[in-house]
Design an enzyme around this catalytic site. Structure first.
Site, short mmCIF file in Angstrom:
data_model
loop_
_atom_site.label_atom_id
_atom_site.label_comp_id
_atom_site.label_asym_id
_atom_site.label_seq_id
_atom_site.Cartn_x
_atom_site.Cartn_y
_atom_site.Cartn_z
N ASN A 1 0.85 -1.19 0.00
CA ASN A 1 0.00 0.00 0.00
C ASN A 1 0.89 1.24 0.00
O ASN A 1 1.92 1.27 0.67
CB ASN A 1 -0.84 -0.05 1.30
CG ASN A 1 -1.99 0.90 1.32
OD1 ASN A 1 -2.82 0.92 0.40
ND2 ASN A 1 -2.09 1.71 2.38
N ASP B 1 -10.03 9.93 0.27
CA ASP B 1 -10.75 11.10 0.78
C ASP B 1 -10.36 12.30 -0.08
O ASP B 1 -9.33 12.29 -0.75
CB ASP B 1 -10.55 11.37 2.28
CG ASP B 1 -9.11 11.43 2.74
OD1 ASP B 1 -8.21 11.68 1.91
OD2 ASP B 1 -8.87 11.25 3.96
C1 XIL Z 1 -3.79 8.02 9.90
C2 XIL Z 1 -5.01 7.97 10.80
O1 XIL Z 1 -6.16 8.28 10.04
C3 XIL Z 1 -4.86 8.96 11.94
O2 XIL Z 1 -5.93 8.84 12.85
C4 XIL Z 1 -3.53 8.72 12.65
O3 XIL Z 1 -3.34 9.71 13.62
C5 XIL Z 1 -2.38 8.72 11.68
O4 XIL Z 1 -2.62 7.79 10.65
N1 XIL Z 1 -1.68 6.79 5.44
C6 XIL Z 1 -1.94 5.63 6.12
C7 XIL Z 1 -2.86 5.66 7.28
O5 XIL Z 1 -1.54 4.55 5.68
O6 XIL Z 1 -2.51 4.69 8.25
C8 XIL Z 1 -2.90 7.02 7.92
O7 XIL Z 1 -3.91 7.01 8.94
C9 XIL Z 1 -3.17 8.08 6.89
C10 XIL Z 1 -2.08 8.10 5.86
#
Ligand code: XIL
Length: 355
Positions: free
Chosen positions: A202, A270
């Site tokens: 990923n 998003d």
């Molecule tokens: C983010 C979460 O949404 C937050 O709540 C946390 O504080 C930090 O991580 N890429 C990723 C995710 O692979 O795991 C991340 O998620 C966002 C960016």
């Protein structure tokens, strides 16, 4: 009084039920997103945090619309591992059971990520062999615990730099301690622990054809040639409304990975908006969402799209991107936004069904 207004008044005077109907028209009605996506053999997911599950809006909206659940933070190694042989399972256990209760498939996120190294491990000053021994034990234990219940794991997360090369020791603990010795084995360990789980790599910034996705493509091709058990590629897709991707390029990029025999998922979609969103921005956001979902329903081999959050109040965006928000399909009151209806329309187009 115009004829139209008069007729509307007459309708409400004689059929009071019509008023209730008119009020409800904006609320989502069946079929919901998950019903429509299922007709394309597409999973539609949301990520959730344990805290979000205390929220009635989330509890109502998420299982109604989504049939896949990504554990947003609670399965990251820094959350799970408290030390050698010490694991925190309370939050993920609860969340996974909740998802299962609502007929949602569970995505495991993630096993190896430079941003989630257990703090004790960083301090432990271990040698490469010891770090890898920990990682093997960790993956065997955690993937094994949820065997048969987590249908897909992001085995590696964000291992590439902006140019598409493996991260170096400056930005990654794993690279610092193991060189590139931590890339292949985690897939083999995960496969051994749960042979049926789909194993993903990923990353972000890889949805279009660019230097980074070229690097990802080359890496994945090499891993496949070396019989590394990898099943899919996840494109995170955290997009800014002001700078959408070129969707022709996304489609081309998706196709080249699928041509390798892999599945592709948009794993963290998003679309963030700067400031208080205007109607034009919400419309543009809706078009961007539609762009991703059109590719997902049209392309055999795209097996899932996950929204990074069920609704704006529980999105990570305001915390991570100062001044941005409104990134998801439901607003602060859990009402559907234009983007929701655009996704619904993209999923509902009959001619795309049964791709
Ligand atoms: C983010 C979460 O949404 C937050 O709540 C946390 O504080 C930090 O991580 N890429 C990723 C995710 O692979 O795991 C991340 O998620 C966002 C960016």
């Amino acid at each position: 009084m115009s004829r139209i207004i008069r007729s509307v008044l007459i309708v409400f005077l004689f059929f009071p039920g019509a008023l209730a109907f008119a009020q409800e028209a904006a609320a989502p009605a069946a079929p919901f997103l998950r019903d429509l996506a299922a007709e394309h053999n597409l999973l539609i997911g949301t990520s959730l945090q344990r805290g979000g599950l205390n929220n009635p809006g989330v509890r109502k909206t998420a299982p109604r619309e989504f049939d896949s659940l990504t554990i947003e933070n609670e399965l990251k190694p820094a959350s799970v591992s408290g030390g050698p042989g010490s694991y925190f399972y309370i939050a993920p256990d609860y969340m996974i059971a909740w998802g299962e209760e609502h007929g949602m498939k569970i995505r495991g996120h993630t096993l190896v990520w430079h941003n989630s190294v257990p703090s004790w491990l960083k301090k432990a000053n271990l040698k490469k062999d010891q770090v890898l021994a920990f990682l093997q034990d960790y993956i065997a234990t955690v993937v094994g615990r949820y065997k048969g219940r987590i249908y897909a794991w992001d085995v590696l997360n964000e291992v590439l730099d902006e140019k598409g090369r493996l991260r170096d020791g400056k930005t990654s603990f794993w690279a610092e301690t193991c060189g590139d010795g931590y890339i292949e084995e985690p897939f083999r360990w995960a496969r051994a622990a749960d042979p049926k789980a789909r194993l993903f790599i990923n990353d972000y910034g890889v949805a279009v054809v660019n230097a980074k996705s070229n690097g990802l493509y080359a890496l994945v091709k090499k891993l496949l040639a070396r019989q590394v058990p990898i099943d899919g590629v996840g494109f995170q897709c955290h997009v800014a409304e002001k700078s959408p991707p070129n969707f022709k390029s996304v489609a081309e990029n998706v196709r080249r990975f699928i041509a390798l025999g892999l599945e592709v998922q948009f794993t963290e979609l998003d679309v963030r908006i700067q400031g208080e969103p205007t109607p034009e921005q919400l419309k543009h956001q809706a078009e961007i969402y539609a762009g991703f979902f059109e590719i997902a329903v049209l392309t055999r081999g795209v097996t899932g799209v996950t929204l990074w959050g069920a609704a704006d109040p529980v999105s990570w965006i305001p915390g991570a991107y100062n001044g941005f928000g409104s990134a998801l399909l439901f607003d602060d009151e859990y009402n559907p936004k234009p983007a929701y209806f655009a996704v619904k329309e993209a999923l509902g187009r009959g001619r795309l069904k049964n791709k």
